[in-house]
Design a protein around this motif. Structure first.
Motif, PDB file in Angstrom:
ATOM      1  N   MET A 281       0.666  -1.014   0.399  1.00 54.31           N
ATOM      2  CA  MET A 281       0.199  -0.049   0.061  1.00 54.31           C
ATOM      3  C   MET A 281       1.195   1.699   0.050  1.00 54.31           C
ATOM      4  N   SER A 282       1.417   1.947  -1.319  1.00 50.94           N
ATOM      5  CA  SER A 282       1.282   3.559  -1.081  1.00 50.94           C
ATOM      6  C   SER A 282       0.747   4.342   0.280  1.00 50.94           C
ATOM      7  N   GLU A 283       2.005   5.728   0.311  1.00 53.03           N
ATOM      8  CA  GLU A 283       1.307   6.491   2.104  1.00 53.03           C
ATOM      9  C   GLU A 283       0.562   6.859   1.547  1.00 53.03           C
ATOM     10  N   ALA A 284       0.045   7.610  -0.056  1.00 50.02           N
ATOM     11  CA  ALA A 284      -1.510   8.061  -0.501  1.00 50.02           C
ATOM     12  C   ALA A 284      -2.510   7.093  -0.227  1.00 50.02           C
ATOM     13  N   ASP A 285      -2.460   6.164   0.011  1.00 47.26           N
ATOM     14  CA  ASP A 285      -3.270   4.605   0.144  1.00 47.26           C
ATOM     15  C   ASP A 285      -3.538   5.493   1.645  1.00 47.26           C
ATOM     16  N   TYR A 286      -3.014   5.386   2.647  1.00 49.07           N
ATOM     17  CA  TYR A 286      -3.154   5.338   3.661  1.00 49.07           C
ATOM     18  C   TYR A 286      -4.158   6.437   3.716  1.00 49.07           C
TER      19      TYR A 286
ATOM     20  N   PRO B  47       0.538  22.883  -4.704  1.00 50.59           N
ATOM     21  CA  PRO B  47       0.160  22.080  -5.646  1.00 50.59           C
ATOM     22  C   PRO B  47       1.209  21.388  -4.667  1.00 50.59           C
ATOM     23  N   PHE B  48       1.399  20.269  -4.525  1.00 49.28           N
ATOM     24  CA  PHE B  48       1.912  19.338  -4.030  1.00 49.28           C
ATOM     25  C   PHE B  48       1.998  17.739  -4.627  1.00 49.28           C
ATOM     26  N   ASN B  49       3.183  17.053  -4.767  1.00 46.75           N
ATOM     27  CA  ASN B  49       2.981  15.508  -5.186  1.00 46.75           C
ATOM     28  C   ASN B  49       2.785  14.845  -4.194  1.00 46.75           C
ATOM     29  N   GLU B  50       1.485  14.244  -3.988  1.00 42.97           N
ATOM     30  CA  GLU B  50       0.812  13.453  -3.633  1.00 42.97           C
ATOM     31  C   GLU B  50       1.711  12.286  -2.547  1.00 42.97           C
ATOM     32  N   GLU B  51       2.240  11.652  -3.333  1.00 39.58           N
ATOM     33  CA  GLU B  51       2.595  11.030  -2.672  1.00 39.58           C
ATOM     34  C   GLU B  51       4.160  11.200  -1.170  1.00 39.58           C
ATOM     35  N   ALA B  52       4.502  11.827  -2.026  1.00 38.90           N
ATOM     36  CA  ALA B  52       5.422  12.786  -1.362  1.00 38.90           C
ATOM     37  C   ALA B  52       4.769  14.138  -0.366  1.00 38.90           C
ATOM     38  N   LYS B  53       3.724  14.045  -0.108  1.00 38.65           N
ATOM     39  CA  LYS B  53       2.517  14.766   0.680  1.00 38.65           C
ATOM     40  C   LYS B  53       1.744  13.977   1.795  1.00 38.65           C
TER      41      LYS B  53
END
Length: 295
Positions: free
Chosen positions: A1-6, A30-36
């Motif tokens: 599971m990716s961090e975004a899925d959390y 604006p922000f990269n979803e996974e980094a956010k």
């Protein structure tokens, strides 16, 4: 599971809404979803909730004590090599994988933003020294110090060329995005053991006085004052893309007003977020230009 899925899978309780879920879902910044997701998940850790309020004042007290110490013996025990090996050891053994991920991303994205600016000012030929670490090993080789030097050298060399060649920085109708990576960065899996628990903000507060101790007072001041160049980089980018509407969240402001070193840890976090936001904006513009839609 990716961090975004959390966050995508997090239930929403109307009677007790999660503040980090609200920020994650908000698209105004604006922000990269996974980094956010990685950053916000790190922010919601127990380390940040319980350790940061205790350690931050202690860390700032150490900054004051080390400042007094440096007045008496300004160059005692200074060693960039020892400093960076300590930073590497701390990152490998104590800092969370999400925090390390954000740190490595910062060097990578910062190099790309500077190259984007260079590529989109016709006539300049500033020599670059990109830092693109994919694991923790490069930290040992003065990575943090070189990052600061790169920023200063870029601003100095760019402006020397602009003055000597009488170059005007104007809006570029067709932007060059060769420097901007829109795919996931090739960062390798990072240490994620039970003792890798320190969140990004707490880790930065702890390591700031250590950074100060192993640098000369001059080097530490130069490093902390580099944070004030966020505004400079933001203005350069806004001139090129023709808009400063989405760059308003830069908080390390006027570079002609040096700030106290006491708040260096907090301002370093803001510096990292400013880089993320600018890079995410450039990725967004890159996609729009490739699709032929107005930026």
């Amino acid at each position: 599971m990716s961090e975004a899925d959390y966050f995508h899978n997090m239930p929403h309780n109307k009677m007790d809404p999660n503040p980090f879920l609200a920020i994650f879902l908000d698209q105004s910044i604006p922000f990269n979803e996974e980094a956010k997701a990685a950053y916000l998940k790190d922010c919601s850790s127990r380390s940040r909730q319980f350790l940061l309020p205790v350690l931050r004042p202690l860390a700032r007290l150490l900054i004051i004590l080390f400042q007094l110490y440096k007045i008496v013996v300004p160059k005692a025990f200074t060693s960039s090599k020892v400093l960076h090996r300590l930073l590497y050891w701390g990152m490998k053994n104590w800092i969370s994988s999400n925090a390390n991920y954000m740190i490595l991303r910062h060097f990578y994205l910062g190099s790309e933003v500077l190259q984007f600016i260079r590529d989109n000012i016709p006539g300049v030929q500033v020599e670059m020294n990109p830092l693109k670490p994919t694991n923790l090993e490069p930290v040992k080789d003065d990575l943090f110090l070189i990052h600061d030097l790169n920023l200063y050298n870029f601003v100095i060399n760019l402006n020397k060329e602009i003055r000597e060649k009488n170059i005007q920085i104007n809006v570029q109708k067709q932007l060059k995005f060769d420097a901007i990576t829109s795919e996931p960065l090739p960062i390798e899996p990072l240490p994620d053991r039970w003792h890798n628990f320190l969140d990004l903000t707490t880790a930065i507060e702890i390591f700031t006085p250590i950074y100060q101790f192993f640098l000369t007072d001059h080097d530490f001041w130069r490093a902390t004052n580099s944070l004030q160049l966020d505004e400079t980089i933001g203005i350069l980018a806004s001139k090129i893309i023709g808009s400063n509407e989405r760059l308003a969240l830069i908080n390390n402001k006027h570079p002609m007003v040096p700030m106290s070193t006491l708040g260096a840890g907090f301002r370093l976090v803001l510096h990292g977020l400013a880089t993320e936001q600018l890079h995410a904006l450039l990725v967004e513009l890159k996609h729009k230009q490739a699709q032929g839609t107005p930026a």
